[in-house]
Structure formats: structure tokens, C-alpha cells
Design a protein around this motif. Structure first.
Motif, PDB file in Angstrom:
ATOM      1  N   THR A   1      -4.609   9.020  -0.146  1.00 12.63           N
ATOM      2  CA  THR A   1      -4.905   7.906   0.748  1.00 12.63           C
ATOM      3  C   THR A   1      -5.381   6.696  -0.046  1.00 12.63           C
ATOM      4  OG1 THR A   1      -5.509   9.405   2.543  1.00 12.63           O
ATOM      5  CG2 THR A   1      -6.358   7.148   2.684  1.00 12.63           C
ATOM      6  N   VAL A   2      -4.881   5.527   0.302  1.00 14.34           N
ATOM      7  CA  VAL A   2      -5.228   4.286  -0.400  1.00 14.34           C
ATOM      8  C   VAL A   2      -5.602   3.221   0.641  1.00 14.34           C
ATOM      9  CG1 VAL A   2      -4.409   2.419  -1.884  1.00 14.34           C
ATOM     10  CG2 VAL A   2      -3.702   4.790  -2.342  1.00 14.34           C
TER      11      VAL A   2
ATOM     12  N   THR B   1      -4.660   0.695   5.252  1.00 15.10           N
ATOM     13  CA  THR B   1      -4.924   2.046   4.757  1.00 15.10           C
ATOM     14  C   THR B   1      -3.653   2.866   4.883  1.00 15.10           C
ATOM     15  OG1 THR B   1      -7.239   1.933   5.458  1.00 15.10           O
ATOM     16  CG2 THR B   1      -6.340   4.123   5.014  1.00 15.10           C
TER      17      THR B   1
ATOM     18  N   MET C   1       1.635   2.246  -3.475  1.00 16.50           N
ATOM     19  CA  MET C   1       0.461   2.840  -4.123  1.00 16.50           C
ATOM     20  C   MET C   1       0.259   4.292  -3.706  1.00 16.50           C
ATOM     21  SD  MET C   1      -2.313  -0.258  -3.914  1.00 16.50           S
ATOM     22  CE  MET C   1      -2.038  -1.828  -4.736  1.00 16.50           C
ATOM     23  N   VAL C   2       0.475   4.560  -2.400  1.00 17.06           N
ATOM     24  CA  VAL C   2       0.334   5.939  -1.911  1.00 17.06           C
ATOM     25  C   VAL C   2       1.352   6.854  -2.583  1.00 17.06           C
ATOM     26  CG1 VAL C   2       0.523   7.431   0.117  1.00 17.06           C
ATOM     27  CG2 VAL C   2      -0.668   5.246   0.301  1.00 17.06           C
TER      28      VAL C   2
ATOM     29  N   LYS D   1       0.123   7.425  -6.219  1.00 13.01           N
ATOM     30  CA  LYS D   1      -1.105   8.187  -6.397  1.00 13.01           C
ATOM     31  C   LYS D   1      -1.126   9.506  -5.635  1.00 13.01           C
ATOM     32  CE  LYS D   1      -3.949   4.061  -7.197  1.00 13.01           C
ATOM     33  NZ  LYS D   1      -5.158   3.310  -6.790  1.00 13.01           N
TER      34      LYS D   1
ATOM     35  N   LYS E   1     -16.495   2.229  -3.492  1.00 15.28           N
ATOM     36  CA  LYS E   1     -15.146   2.291  -2.929  1.00 15.28           C
ATOM     37  C   LYS E   1     -15.059   1.532  -1.613  1.00 15.28           C
ATOM     38  CE  LYS E   1     -13.872   6.730  -5.029  1.00 15.28           C
ATOM     39  NZ  LYS E   1     -13.482   8.141  -4.781  1.00 15.28           N
TER      40      LYS E   1
ATOM     41  N   HIS F   1     -14.794   6.277   2.850  1.00 14.94           N
ATOM     42  CA  HIS F   1     -14.759   6.324   1.381  1.00 14.94           C
ATOM     43  C   HIS F   1     -15.947   7.025   0.745  1.00 14.94           C
ATOM     44  CE1 HIS F   1     -11.226   3.754   1.278  1.00 14.94           C
ATOM     45  NE2 HIS F   1     -11.799   3.015   2.214  1.00 14.94           N
TER      46      HIS F   1
ATOM     47  N   VAL G   1       0.827  -1.193   0.000  1.00 16.52           N
ATOM     48  CA  VAL G   1       0.000   0.000   0.000  1.00 16.52           C
ATOM     49  C   VAL G   1       0.871   1.256   0.000  1.00 16.52           C
ATOM     50  CG1 VAL G   1      -0.226   0.158   2.513  1.00 16.52           C
ATOM     51  CG2 VAL G   1      -2.034   1.062   1.070  1.00 16.52           C
TER      52      VAL G   1
END
Length: 458
Positions: free
Chosen positions: A77-78, A92, A70-71, A74, A437, A432, A67
Motif C-alpha cells: 500500500t502506498v 492511496t 508505485m504500488v 513496491k 509516515k 500509517h 500511485v
């Protein structure tokens, strides 16, 4: 040199008390700090994690996917579901800016959701199984549309019984049905008749315990004119003669008086009888099926039942299993009688998943007859359209809870797990803002999430 915030003793002491994992990395994805729970979740000591990049940690299988990566990609927040060491986690990742240090950090909050996911999967499987039972019930209904009361069941024991019925139905051997009260002995006897070569001939049933002893002989064998005081002036044809060409079903045969047993023995052996008050022997062509919920062999040993009659009746013995030994048949039977009584009373009721779980676990001491009566009572007395556990009798609820429920903090296991599930859904929806989501974050389909939202009235 000023300490970093994660190097502070108080910071470590506070976050090491959490039961959820905390993972902190720098803006390049290098692990800077993890709490004790995070170390346990990854199954690795701090020395193997701190100072290494999340790409390498992911390759080592400590978590999947990353994760943190990914953060960083992007810049937002993921939330994802991770796997590590056969466990599942809701992770998260947050992008945190520290203005004083002029840099960014990634903080990852990791919650173990393994047991919750397993509970959800069980629910999904249960729903699929209920749909399967429903489809099978419709198939049975269409396949046996000519039968007023089909023999319902898909369990191994039920299939074995039906196989035996098929093999003996077309021959005229005498059959003895054994089984507890309420297992459906009369239904099985009727099914044997329907599958026999005598199906278009009479099926005559008599309950040997329901007719007074002094009337039973005349009911069975009939009587001649003037046979006894109060008799019909023209005499009467007995049930044995009415069954000519077809099947005579003697239910509760253990209750047949010992004085009548020799006469029945003659009927079974010779297919002949003498009416009450008569002198001439009558011949009859009948197939005899008897049924009992008692141990006839023990009755023979106690001289309460004739041995020769027992062996004449017990040419083919069929044991009808109790409902508690046919768990796979409970829900098809529940739906069969439920739909039957809904139609009878003009109701549109539904059965909750929790109620069906209780019915599946109940021992059913009264077997199919008890199930049928319970379905009628639930349809008639339910307070709301959806029939719930609270509509069951205290006897059923208490037995099921004693047999299959653990108590956690004053709650049953199912209630405890439901509380966890509800809290996770609330948190995901708050985080979300959309069901799509939130469902993705929880690792379930949107339709599954919507069902749970309705269930918990969220």
C-alpha cells in the motif's frame, strides 16, 4: 464469459455515488475502471482513460505522480499527494488479490485535499508572521530601551507618520496632533520631544478637559501672591513656566474655555504671558504641541474656538491613524502589552493562534488604549495558561464573527475546516501507525503534524 467485478452494474452504481475518486488498474498498470468523481478529478472522460497505461496517463498530466506505478513497484500500500489541474489530492493505492481470477488489481482511493492544504499553508504563514512580529518587537525593545513607552508599529501609515515626526521634531514649529480617542496622541507628543533639540529639557503635559475651568488658568500660567481667596500665600509657578526650555503639551485643546483662548494665543504668538493677579509680562521659551480628537475647523465655524488660535496651532498638522487602519500594527502592539502585563503580574500565559486571529480582525473602536486595557484584563482574568477566544468578551467575539465568519452546518468556517483537518490527521495516523509516515502522506512536515496533534489533543 463471466463478468469482471468492476463490470457489474451494482458495483458501478455504488461507487459512482462516492465524492472521492476510485481508480482501478490491472497488474500491468492499465486502467480498467474509474468512477465519475475520478473522471472529474483528472479532467478527462472515461474514453481517454480506460485501456491506457498509467505511465502514459502520467505523461499526459492527468495526475502526478502515479500511485499505481508505485504500488506495482513496491508490492504494498502506498499513500502520496498528487497534483492534477491545479488541485491536490491524497491518493492511496492498494494491491488487491482476486484468488478466483488468479490475478492482482490496484485500487486507488483519491481524496481532494486542496482547500485543507491551503488552510494549512495559511496557518504556517500565520505562524511565520507571528514569529516575525515577535522578532521585530524584540528589536524595537532593544533599539528603544531608553524609552519607557516606545512608539510601536510597522504599517505603511505608521511609517509615514514617523517620517513626518522625524522631519518636524528638530524645528520649533507648533504642532497640532489629530486623532480619535486612544490612538496615542500623548505618546506621539512625547516622541516628538525626545527626538527634538529640547530632549534634555522638561516635557510638561496638561489635559485641558481634566482641570476645572476656574482652576485651569492658574494651573497654566500660575498666580501672584494674594491673587484670589485660598491662593498660596507665596504664589505659584504655572505649568507654562515649568516647561521653560522644553515642550508644553496641551492635550484635549478643544476643551480650552473660550475665555482662556486669547491668553493662549498670546503665548503661542509672543511666547509671553501674565500670571493670574500679576501685571508684568513674563517671557518663556517653549515649544507647543496641542492635540484633539475633535474637528477644530468645525468648532471655528460654530464660534466655539477662535479662528486665529486655530491657525496658530495648526502650523504643522499630524494625523494619527486609528488602529483599524493599521492592521499590521495590531499584533506587535498585542505582544508588547501582553509581555508588559505578564511581567507586571508574574504570569506565564500564552496567546492561542485562534485568539490572535480574532484580535487581528477586531475593529478596535477604542484604539491602542482599548488594546492595552484588554491585554491587562486577559492576563489577569484568564482561566488557563493558554488564553483562548472564550476569554474574550462577548462584544468582541460577536463583532468579529459578524464581520468575517461564514456559517456552514451551524459551524463557523474556521471550525468547519478544523474538523476536516482533524479527521484527515486521525485517518492518516490510523493508516500509517507513525507520525513520520503520516506527515509524509499528508504532505506536511513531521513537526507541523506534531503541533496539530497537540492542538487537537489526539
Amino acid at each position: 464469459m463471466k463478468k469482471k467485478f468492476y463490470e457489474d452494474e451494482h458495483f458501478s452504481r455504488v461507487f459512482n455515488h462516492l465524492k472521492d475518486g476510485i481508480f482501478i488498474a490491472d497488474k500491468y498498470g492499465t486502467a480498467l475502471w474509474i468512477n465519475n468523481t475520478s473522471s472529474k478529478q483528472m479532467g478527462a472522460p472515461r474514453s481517454r482513460v480506460i485501456g491506457r497505461n498509467v505511465i502514459d496517463l502520467e505523461k499526459d498530466g492527468l495526475f502526478n505522480p502515479s500511485v499505481t506505478k508505485m504500488v506495482l513497484e513496491k508490492k504494498e500500500t502506498v499513500t502520496i499527494v498528487q497534483t492534477s489541474k491545479d488541485r491536490q489530492y491524497l491518493a492511496t493505492g492498494y494491491l488487491i488479490e482476486i484468488a478466483e481470477e488468479e490475478t492482482n488489481y490496484i485500487l486507488v482511493h483519491v481524496k481532494d485535499i486542496t482547500e485543507t492544504v491551503r488552510a494549512s499553508l495559511k496557518l504556517e504563514k500565520a505562524e511565520a508572521l507571528l514569529q516575525k512580529y515577535w522578532d521585530e518587537l524584540q528589536e524595537i525593545k532593544s533599539r528603544q530601551s531608553e524609552s519607557v513607552e516606545p512608539v510601536i508599529g510597522k504599517s505603511k501609515k505608521h511609517e509615514e507618520m514617523l517620517d513626518l515626526i522625524n522631519r518636524v521634531a528638530t524645528v520649533d514649529a507648533t504642532i497640532l496632533l489629530n486623532g480619535e480617542t486612544g490612538v496615542g496622541k500623548s505618546l506621539v507628543a512625547s516622541e516628538i520631544h525626545k527626538r527634538s533639540n529640547r530632549a534634555d529639557q522638561p516635557f510638561v503635559q496638561i489635559n485641558c478637559s481634566a482641570i476645572p475651568e476656574n482652576l485651569l488658568e492658574s494651573e497654566l500660567f500660575g498666580y501672584k501672591k494674594g491673587a484670589f481667596t485660598g491662593a498660596n500665600s507665596s504664589g505659584k509657578v504655572g505649568l507654562v513656566e515649568k516647561a521653560h526650555g522644553g515642550t508644553l503639551f496641551l492635550d484635549e485643546i478643544a476643551e480650552l474655555p473660550i475665555t482662556l483662548q486669547p491668553k493662549l494665543l498670546q503665548l503661542v504668538q509672543e511666547k509671553s504671558f501674565i500670571p493670574v493677579g500679576g501685571t508684568n509680562i513674563k517671557k518663556v521659551d517653549v515649544r507647543i504641541i496641542a492635540a484633539t480628537n475633535q474637528n477644530l475647523l468645525e468648532m471655528v465655524q460654530k464660534r466655539r474656538f477662535r479662528e486665529d488660535l486655530y491657525y496658530r496651532l495648526n502650523v504643522v498638522s499630524i494625523q494619527i491613524p486609528p488602529l483599524r487602519e493599521r492592521k499590521d500594527d495590531i499584533l506587535p502592539l498585542v505582544y508588547h502589552y501582553f509581555e508588559q502585563f505578564k511581567l507586571k503580574y508574574g504570569k506565564t500565559s500564552t496567546l492561542s493562534t485562534e485568539l490572535l486571529e480574532y484580535l487581528q480582525e477586531y475593529s478596535w473602536p477604542g484604539n491602542i488604549r482599548e488594546l492595552e486595557n484588554m491585554m491587562e484584563r486577559l492576563v489577569v482574568t484568564a482561566r488557563f495558561n493558554s488564553i483562548e477566544i472564550t476569554d474574550l468578551s462577548n462584544k468582541v467575539i460577536q463583532e468579529v464573527q459578524q464581520r468575517s465568519h461564514f456559517i456552514i452546518n451551524g459551524q463557523s468556517l474556521s471550525d468547519y475546516l478544523e474538523g476536516i483537518e482533524k479527521k484527515m490527521i486521525q485517518d492518516a495516523l490510523q493508516e500509517h501507525k507513525s507520525t513520520r509516515k503520516a506527515a509524509h502522506a499528508l504532505g506536511i512536515t513531521q513537526s507541523s503534524l506534531m503541533r496539530r496533534i497537540r492542538k487537537f489533543n489526539l
